[in-house]
Design an enzyme around this catalytic site. Structure first.
Site, mmCIF file in Angstrom:
data_model
loop_
_atom_site.group_PDB
_atom_site.id
_atom_site.type_symbol
_atom_site.label_atom_id
_atom_site.label_comp_id
_atom_site.label_asym_id
_atom_site.label_seq_id
_atom_site.Cartn_x
_atom_site.Cartn_y
_atom_site.Cartn_z
ATOM 1 N N ASP A 16 -1.675 4.832 7.310
ATOM 2 C CA ASP A 16 -2.410 6.044 8.096
ATOM 3 C C ASP A 16 -2.993 5.700 9.293
ATOM 4 O OD1 ASP A 16 -3.592 8.329 8.845
ATOM 5 O OD2 ASP A 16 -4.208 8.876 7.068
ATOM 6 N N ASP A 26 0.786 -0.907 -0.073
ATOM 7 C CA ASP A 26 -0.056 -0.126 0.081
ATOM 8 C C ASP A 26 0.869 1.161 0.062
ATOM 9 O OD1 ASP A 26 -2.367 1.689 -0.133
ATOM 10 O OD2 ASP A 26 -2.987 0.798 1.847
ATOM 11 N N GLU A 27 0.214 2.365 -0.491
ATOM 12 C CA GLU A 27 1.263 3.592 -0.518
ATOM 13 C C GLU A 27 1.318 4.014 0.725
ATOM 14 O OE1 GLU A 27 -2.624 5.930 -1.446
ATOM 15 O OE2 GLU A 27 -2.017 3.814 -0.994
ATOM 16 N N VAL A 28 0.421 4.136 1.854
ATOM 17 C CA VAL A 28 0.595 4.702 3.126
ATOM 18 C C VAL A 28 -0.119 4.019 4.207
ATOM 19 C CG1 VAL A 28 -1.311 6.261 2.812
ATOM 20 C CG2 VAL A 28 0.383 7.035 4.371
ATOM 21 N N LYS A 64 3.015 6.875 8.702
ATOM 22 C CA LYS A 64 2.607 8.068 9.336
ATOM 23 C C LYS A 64 2.895 7.637 10.936
ATOM 24 C CE LYS A 64 -0.568 10.560 6.350
ATOM 25 N NZ LYS A 64 -1.657 11.344 6.263
ATOM 26 N N TRP A 74 0.319 10.423 -8.722
ATOM 27 C CA TRP A 74 -0.774 10.056 -9.246
ATOM 28 C C TRP A 74 -2.279 10.520 -9.127
ATOM 29 C CZ3 TRP A 74 2.591 6.471 -6.491
ATOM 30 C CH2 TRP A 74 2.028 6.244 -5.433
ATOM 31 N N GLU A 75 -2.294 11.555 -8.028
ATOM 32 C CA GLU A 75 -3.491 12.192 -7.696
ATOM 33 C C GLU A 75 -3.143 13.518 -8.129
ATOM 34 O OE1 GLU A 75 -2.989 11.768 -3.464
ATOM 35 O OE2 GLU A 75 -4.672 10.015 -3.349
#
Length: 206
Positions: free
Chosen positions: A111, A107-109, A154, A183-184
């Site tokens: 959180d 996954d990218e993050v 995070k 990408w956003e």
């Protein structure tokens, strides 16, 4: 409340974070990558660095869709940010796809950790369901091993939990900031310009 602090990550930043993480992850020897949503791009980059030079075989990438913060048809205001919604999974027989694999969830993050917790638990359930169809003597040899990789973790209190026996890799640890991923971005040149400006300003403060 003021505007939250932003951290703009460029494609090059992410590529280099993944490259630096790949050596540690290679020790897990994954033979399947499972991308969560926007984790597909990091998974594709990671595959480049995990390719076995002797066989030149690519590690297959599977994708699952989970939403925690996105407004989807049928979701309520109470569900947003509190309930993980499954939007895509590994086909009709996910357990068969996973059986006996060494699967790296990407996954990218990280959180709140709720999405990662949900993904891992649900995938483990799929595996356990499939294992029950095997003779007891064959189950342990076919049990799937999981690990997790996130580009950014995070540093904040987490709402979800991960088992201590599941390897966890974070490419970079950051504060509780708003992460802007390339990408956003509607205007990638402007995104990269602002990211470069942020780096100059950060260096000046040191």
């Amino acid at each position: 409340m003021g505007e939250p602090e932003h951290l703009r990550a460029t494609y090059n930043d992410i590529h280099n974070i993944i490259k630096a993480s790949a050596e540690k992850i290679a020790q897990f020897k994954p033979n399947m990558l499972i991308a969560i949503g926007f984790g597909f791009f990091p998974a594709r980059v990671m595959r480049t660095f995990l390719k076995d030079p002797s066989t030149k075989r690519n590690i297959p990438i599977q994708a699952i869709g989970l939403s925690l913060y996105e407004s989807l048809p049928g979701t309520t205001t109470e569900q947003l940010g509190s309930e993980v919604i499954r939007t895509q999974w590994l086909g009709p027989d996910p357990g068969k796809t996973l059986l006996g694999r060494r699967a790296l969830i990407v996954d990218e993050v990280d959180d709140s950790r709720k999405t990662l917790q949900y993904a891992l638990l649900e995938l483990q359930k799929d595996v356990e369901f499939e294992l029950q169809a095997l003779p007891e003597s064959e189950r342990e040899a076919n049990r799937t091993e999981f690990a997790i990789f996130v580009v950014h973790n995070k540093l904040k209190p987490k709402l979800g939990e991960l088992p201590p026996d599941v390897p966890y890799f974070a490419g970079a640890e950051v504060g509780d900031v708003w992460l802007d991923y390339p990408w956003e971005a509607a205007d990638i040149e402007e995104h990269d310009r602002l990211a470069a400006q942020d780096k100059i300003e950060a260096s000046a403060k040191q």
